[in-house]
Design a protein around this motif. Structure first.
Motif: not given
Ligand SMILES: Nc1nc(=O)c2c([nH]1)NC[C@@H]1CN(c3ccc(C(=O)N[C@@H](CCC(=O)O)C(=O)O)cc3)CN21
Ligand SMILES: CC(C)C(=O)C(=O)O
Ligand SMILES: [Mg+2]
Length: 291
Positions: A123-126, A111-112, A114-121, A83-95
């Motif tokens: 995570x909220x953007x993703x 949330x894939x 790399x899309x929330x590990x940087x922190x709450x902000x 699951x590691x390479x999955x991007x937020x663009x891909x998850x958005x299209x599939x969702x």
């Protein structure tokens, strides 16, 4: 930006609340409040992953109340190893596809990595992308104590969060695919993780590859529902990856999987029948032709 499907805009009709999540006759979408009510009634419920509109519509018609657009799409739909390479663009299209294919299930977008590990902000953007562009009703992210700040900001911002503790596959490079919570110290950590995500406001928590006795204890201690995968029979809900439980996944599947069909064999045989008929000149027939 994609328009939200009409079903998303449907206002909640209180007339069909309070019914069973599975087997109920409701026509509106399930909400996180329905999920909370099911825990109070002691009702168990099924969840499946889905990655496309057509498959999701089958599960919706079968009455599956909650679907996860899992980042398991990475290995089950997109051909990656993990699951590691999955991007937020891909998850958005599939969702977005899964939301379009359903009208009753509550759709949770994963949330894939790399899309929330940087922190709450971050995570909220993703999460906001999945909610606004795909139309999901909730998001899921991995991690207990380590993710509690992300969960709290999302929930405060109006985005329901499903947490995910135990084996967290996005950390495969650090932890491998191993049973979590074995031994007293690991069990105490899992209990702390479970309480942390509940305190942060998660509406449910996935327990993955956790000893059955420990999953049962977490389920008793928490007031939010637990969703087990390889976590024994006592969790409030059970989730499986759809390609595993319908026998479509090629190669090895985790040992906790029960295979309810063998779609790989069904599809393979049908495709061979078609190919044989084309080569042998028996397809198409008159009824398959136009004049
Ligand atoms: N097809 C598929 N099914 C899944 O359940 C799944 C995915 N993919 N991808 C994302 C995560 C990864 N998951 C996994 C991956 C591997 C094991 C696994 O190899 N488990 C071993 C047991 C390990 C042990 O006993 O410590 C097994 O043989 O089941 C389990 C869950 C669950 N999720
Ligand atoms: C296995 C489930 C819980 C998941 O996270 C996924 O399918 O991505
Ligand atoms: Mg996942």
């Amino acid at each position: 930006m994609t328009q939200l499907p009409a079903a998303q805009n449907a206002q909640i009709k209180s007339s069909d609340s309070g019914k069973a999540l599975y087997g109920g006759k409701g026509t509106r979408r399930i909400t996180v409040r329905d999920i909370a009510a099911a825990k109070e009634r002691g009702e168990k419920w099924p969840m499946l992953t889905a990655y496309d509109a057509m498959t999701a519509s089958v599960f919706d018609e079968a009455g599956i109340p909650v679907m996860l657009v899992g980042d398991s799409a990475g290995n089950c739909h997109l051909g990656y190893e993990t699951t590691v390479p999955v991007t937020l663009d891909e998850m958005t299209m599939l969702s977005a596809a899964v939301v379009r294919g359903t009208s009753r299930a509550l759709i949770v977008g994963d949330l894939p990595f790399g899309s929330y590990q940087e922190g709450p902000v971050q995570a909220l953007r993703s999460a906001t992308r999945l909610v606004k562009e795909a139309g999901v009703q909730a998001v899921k992210l991995e991690g207990g104590e380590r993710s509690h700040e992300q969960i709290r900001l999302l929930v405060e911002s109006g985005i329901p969060v499903m947490a995910h503790i135990g084996l967290t596959p996005q950390s495969v490079n650090a932890m491998g695919y191993r049973v979590q919570g074995r031994g007293e110290e690991a069990a105490q950590q899992l209990l702390r993780d479970a309480k942390a995500v509940q305190d942060a406001g998660a509406f449910a928590v996935v327990l993955e590859l956790v000893p059955a006795e420990l999953a049962a204890e977490v389920t008793r201690v928490l007031h939010i529902p637990t969703v087990g995968i390889g976590a024994g029979p006592e969790t409030d809900a059970q989730v499986l990856v759809w390609t595993d439980m319908l026998g479509l996944t090629g190669g090895r599947v985790p040992k906790f999987v029960k295979q309810y069909a063998n779609l790989r064999e069904v599809m393979g045989n049908a495709v061979k029948a078609f190919a044989d008929e084309v080569v042998g000149g028996t397809f198409p027939q008159e009824e398959n032709s136009v004049h």
